[in-house]
Design an enzyme around this catalytic site. Structure first.
Site, PDB file in Angstrom:
ATOM      1  N   ASP A  35       0.865  -1.195   0.000  1.00 22.71           N
ATOM      2  CA  ASP A  35       0.000   0.000   0.000  1.00 22.71           C
ATOM      3  C   ASP A  35       0.895   1.236   0.000  1.00 22.71           C
ATOM      4  O   ASP A  35       1.872   1.289   0.757  1.00 22.71           O
ATOM      5  CB  ASP A  35      -0.853   0.094   1.281  1.00 22.71           C
ATOM      6  CG  ASP A  35      -1.703  -1.123   1.514  1.00 22.71           C
ATOM      7  OD1 ASP A  35      -2.157  -1.713   0.526  1.00 22.71           O
ATOM      8  OD2 ASP A  35      -1.905  -1.480   2.696  1.00 22.71           O
ATOM      9  N   ASP A  41       0.024   8.430   7.663  1.00 22.86           N
ATOM     10  CA  ASP A  41       0.383   7.104   8.209  1.00 22.86           C
ATOM     11  C   ASP A  41       1.768   7.180   8.842  1.00 22.86           C
ATOM     12  O   ASP A  41       2.013   6.666   9.936  1.00 22.86           O
ATOM     13  CB  ASP A  41       0.470   6.038   7.097  1.00 22.86           C
ATOM     14  CG  ASP A  41      -0.859   5.712   6.466  1.00 22.86           C
ATOM     15  OD1 ASP A  41      -1.841   5.565   7.201  1.00 22.86           O
ATOM     16  OD2 ASP A  41      -0.908   5.575   5.220  1.00 22.86           O
ATOM     17  N   GLU A  64       2.246  -1.922  11.416  1.00 25.43           N
ATOM     18  CA  GLU A  64       1.779  -2.267  10.069  1.00 25.43           C
ATOM     19  C   GLU A  64       2.540  -1.464   9.013  1.00 25.43           C
ATOM     20  O   GLU A  64       2.677  -1.886   7.876  1.00 25.43           O
ATOM     21  CB  GLU A  64       0.285  -1.975   9.992  1.00 25.43           C
ATOM     22  CG  GLU A  64      -0.388  -2.697   8.884  1.00 25.43           C
ATOM     23  CD  GLU A  64      -1.286  -1.784   8.110  1.00 25.43           C
ATOM     24  OE1 GLU A  64      -2.456  -2.104   8.004  1.00 25.43           O
ATOM     25  OE2 GLU A  64      -0.822  -0.743   7.607  1.00 25.43           O
ATOM     26  N   GLU A  65       3.046  -0.327   9.410  1.00 25.41           N
ATOM     27  CA  GLU A  65       3.742   0.544   8.466  1.00 25.41           C
ATOM     28  C   GLU A  65       5.225   0.215   8.332  1.00 25.41           C
ATOM     29  O   GLU A  65       5.935   0.905   7.608  1.00 25.41           O
ATOM     30  CB  GLU A  65       3.585   2.008   8.893  1.00 25.41           C
ATOM     31  CG  GLU A  65       2.145   2.481   8.931  1.00 25.41           C
ATOM     32  CD  GLU A  65       1.421   2.328   7.594  1.00 25.41           C
ATOM     33  OE1 GLU A  65       2.072   2.268   6.547  1.00 25.41           O
ATOM     34  OE2 GLU A  65       0.177   2.236   7.630  1.00 25.41           O
ATOM     35  N   ASP A  83      -1.590  -0.783  14.163  1.00 25.32           N
ATOM     36  CA  ASP A  83      -1.840  -0.104  12.892  1.00 25.32           C
ATOM     37  C   ASP A  83      -2.075   1.357  13.274  1.00 25.32           C
ATOM     38  O   ASP A  83      -3.108   1.699  13.854  1.00 25.32           O
ATOM     39  CB  ASP A  83      -3.080  -0.717  12.224  1.00 25.32           C
ATOM     40  CG  ASP A  83      -3.335  -0.127  10.850  1.00 25.32           C
ATOM     41  OD1 ASP A  83      -2.682   0.874  10.502  1.00 25.32           O
ATOM     42  OD2 ASP A  83      -4.202  -0.649  10.132  1.00 25.32           O
ATOM     43  N   LEU A  85      -2.758   4.267  11.793  1.00 26.98           N
ATOM     44  CA  LEU A  85      -3.905   5.040  11.298  1.00 26.98           C
ATOM     45  C   LEU A  85      -4.634   4.227  10.226  1.00 26.98           C
ATOM     46  O   LEU A  85      -4.458   4.432   9.024  1.00 26.98           O
ATOM     47  CB  LEU A  85      -3.431   6.387  10.743  1.00 26.98           C
ATOM     48  CG  LEU A  85      -4.516   7.450  10.618  1.00 26.98           C
ATOM     49  CD1 LEU A  85      -5.216   7.711  11.948  1.00 26.98           C
ATOM     50  CD2 LEU A  85      -3.945   8.750  10.079  1.00 26.98           C
ATOM     51  N   ASP A  86      -5.460   3.300  10.704  1.00 28.09           N
ATOM     52  CA  ASP A  86      -6.196   2.432   9.784  1.00 28.09           C
ATOM     53  C   ASP A  86      -7.274   3.251   9.056  1.00 28.09           C
ATOM     54  O   ASP A  86      -7.949   4.075   9.669  1.00 28.09           O
ATOM     55  CB  ASP A  86      -6.848   1.295  10.578  1.00 28.09           C
ATOM     56  CG  ASP A  86      -7.474   0.277   9.666  1.00 28.09           C
ATOM     57  OD1 ASP A  86      -6.733  -0.509   9.073  1.00 28.09           O
ATOM     58  OD2 ASP A  86      -8.711   0.294   9.537  1.00 28.09           O
ATOM     59  N   GLU A 226      -4.752  -5.997  12.690  1.00 23.57           N
ATOM     60  CA  GLU A 226      -6.171  -5.699  12.493  1.00 23.57           C
ATOM     61  C   GLU A 226      -7.067  -6.845  12.968  1.00 23.57           C
ATOM     62  O   GLU A 226      -7.995  -6.641  13.757  1.00 23.57           O
ATOM     63  CB  GLU A 226      -6.437  -5.426  10.997  1.00 23.57           C
ATOM     64  CG  GLU A 226      -5.708  -4.188  10.488  1.00 23.57           C
ATOM     65  CD  GLU A 226      -5.735  -4.044   8.968  1.00 23.57           C
ATOM     66  OE1 GLU A 226      -5.434  -5.010   8.251  1.00 23.57           O
ATOM     67  OE2 GLU A 226      -6.053  -2.946   8.492  1.00 23.57           O
TER      68      GLU A 226
HETATM   69  O1  F6P Z   1      -6.934  -2.188   5.900  1.00 25.47           O
HETATM   70  C1  F6P Z   1      -7.401  -1.039   5.415  1.00 25.47           C
HETATM   71  C2  F6P Z   1      -8.896  -0.919   5.217  1.00 25.47           C
HETATM   72  O2  F6P Z   1      -9.115   0.396   4.842  1.00 25.47           O
HETATM   73  C3  F6P Z   1      -9.767  -1.285   6.435  1.00 25.47           C
HETATM   74  O3  F6P Z   1      -9.817  -0.233   7.348  1.00 25.47           O
HETATM   75  C4  F6P Z   1     -11.104  -1.566   5.785  1.00 25.47           C
HETATM   76  O4  F6P Z   1     -11.954  -2.402   6.548  1.00 25.47           O
HETATM   77  C5  F6P Z   1     -10.708  -2.203   4.489  1.00 25.47           C
HETATM   78  O5  F6P Z   1      -9.387  -1.783   4.191  1.00 25.47           O
HETATM   79  C6  F6P Z   1     -11.632  -1.833   3.357  1.00 25.47           C
HETATM   80  O6  F6P Z   1     -11.309  -2.547   2.241  1.00 25.47           O
HETATM   81  P1  F6P Z   1     -12.274  -2.627   0.965  1.00 25.47           P
HETATM   82  O7  F6P Z   1     -12.356  -1.253   0.428  1.00 25.47           O
HETATM   83  O8  F6P Z   1     -11.556  -3.573   0.047  1.00 25.47           O
HETATM   84  O9  F6P Z   1     -13.613  -3.165   1.402  1.00 25.47           O
END
Ligand code: F6P
Length: 281
Positions: A35, A41, A64-65, A83, A85-86, A226
């Site tokens: 990513d 982040d 995660e970063e 993580d 800043l998820d 996560e």
């Molecule tokens: O891991 C990053 C993330 O943004 C999560 O926070 C989220 O649940 C997921 O990806 C969303 O992914 P998608 O857009 O494929 O449903």
């Protein structure tokens, strides 16, 4: 453990500031899962690393970063995976985002997670701590985190949060999701794991799914940062978290950045997932 909670509180105020004033553009870096990292982040990661490096009970941390585990204190007791800043790509559209922390003993495996904490940065800043005492929510009021409520899932909920690219769903997964909608479940999906799972917890139940798909058979969400922290929270709140077939905390982690299909929910919905998936092992 209180030191860790205090460090997370302090870091969260700094991260809130970064979210509010920071630059939402991309950096030139990619994280280990490919990513592109946002500047937000990286800045949030720096804040958390600095905070944990000052705590004597912390043995190792992994973000995660970042690519690798960082050793902090050989005599420390706790290992923390986080993580910073998820869902950071949602900041530019002003949706909620969050930080996720899994606290482990001995090694970074699902079986060894002993507490989990997440912080939601939305219209309000809230922190949820899950440990042996259950699941408790705090909210920033007058510049401090104050206890608000315990969180307990009902046996059955009303919300359905189906993640990933629908074009790549296996047909049996689609049928299961459709069956829930046909039972009256309502769609609630923002694309931020923290607010989406927080919503299900606070509204009493439902299902969040991020399945294995034709393009990503092992799903997208990372086990240590996560999946395991939220699995622990859901279990302590009286719900379940599975990989489709079994408790997701029982799976083996080979690499710190491994992903896993995951389903979090109250008992009724998770039993529906198990019934569907058992024929597709
Ligand atoms: O891991 C990053 C993330 O943004 C999560 O926070 C989220 O649940 C997921 O990806 C969303 O992914 P998608 O857009 O494929 O449903």
């Amino acid at each position: 453990m209180q030191d860790i909670i205090d460090a997370i509180k302090k870091a969260s105020f700094e991260i809130q500031d970064i979210i509010q004033k920071g630059d939402t553009s991309k950096s030139d870096n990619q994280n280990s899962t490919g990513d592109t990292q946002l500047k937000l982040d990286i800045q949030s990661d720096v804040v958390i690393e600095k905070a944990f490096k000052q705590i004597s009970s912390v043995k190792k941390i992994v973000s995660e970063e970042q690519e690798n585990i960082i050793d902090i204190n050989e005599d420390g007791k706790y290992l923390i995976a986080y993580d910073p800043l998820d869902g950071s790509s949602l900041v530019d559209v002003n949706l909620s985002v969050g930080s996720i922390y899994g606290i482990y003993e001995n090694d970074f495996t699902g079986a060894n997670i002993i507490a989990s904490i997440y912080v939601v940065f939305g219209p309000r800043v809230e922190m949820v701590i899950a440990n042996n005492d259950g699941v408790k929510m705090y909210r920033v009021l007058d510049g401090e985190f104050k206890y608000i409520q315990d969180i307990k899932l009902n046996e059955k909920g009303k919300l359905n949060a189906p993640g990933s690219t629908q074009q790549c769903w296996y047909p049996y997964h689609k049928e299961m999701i459709d069956r829930l909608f046909n039972e009256g479940y309502r769609l609630r999906y923002s694309g931020g794991m923290v607010p989406d799972l927080h919503q299900i917890l606070i509204k009493g139940g439902g299902l969040f799914s991020y399945p294995g798909t034709t393009d990503l058979p092992k799903g997208k969400l990372r086990q240590l940062f996560e999946v395991f922290p939220f699995a622990y929270t859901y279990k302590m709140a009286g719900g379940q978290a599975i990989n489709g077939f079994e408790d997701v905390l029982n799976i083996t982690t080979e690499h710190i950045h491994d992903t896993s299909p995951c389903f979090f929910g109250s008992n009724y919905e998770i039993n529906k997932v198990l019934e569907t998936y058992k024929n597709h092992a």
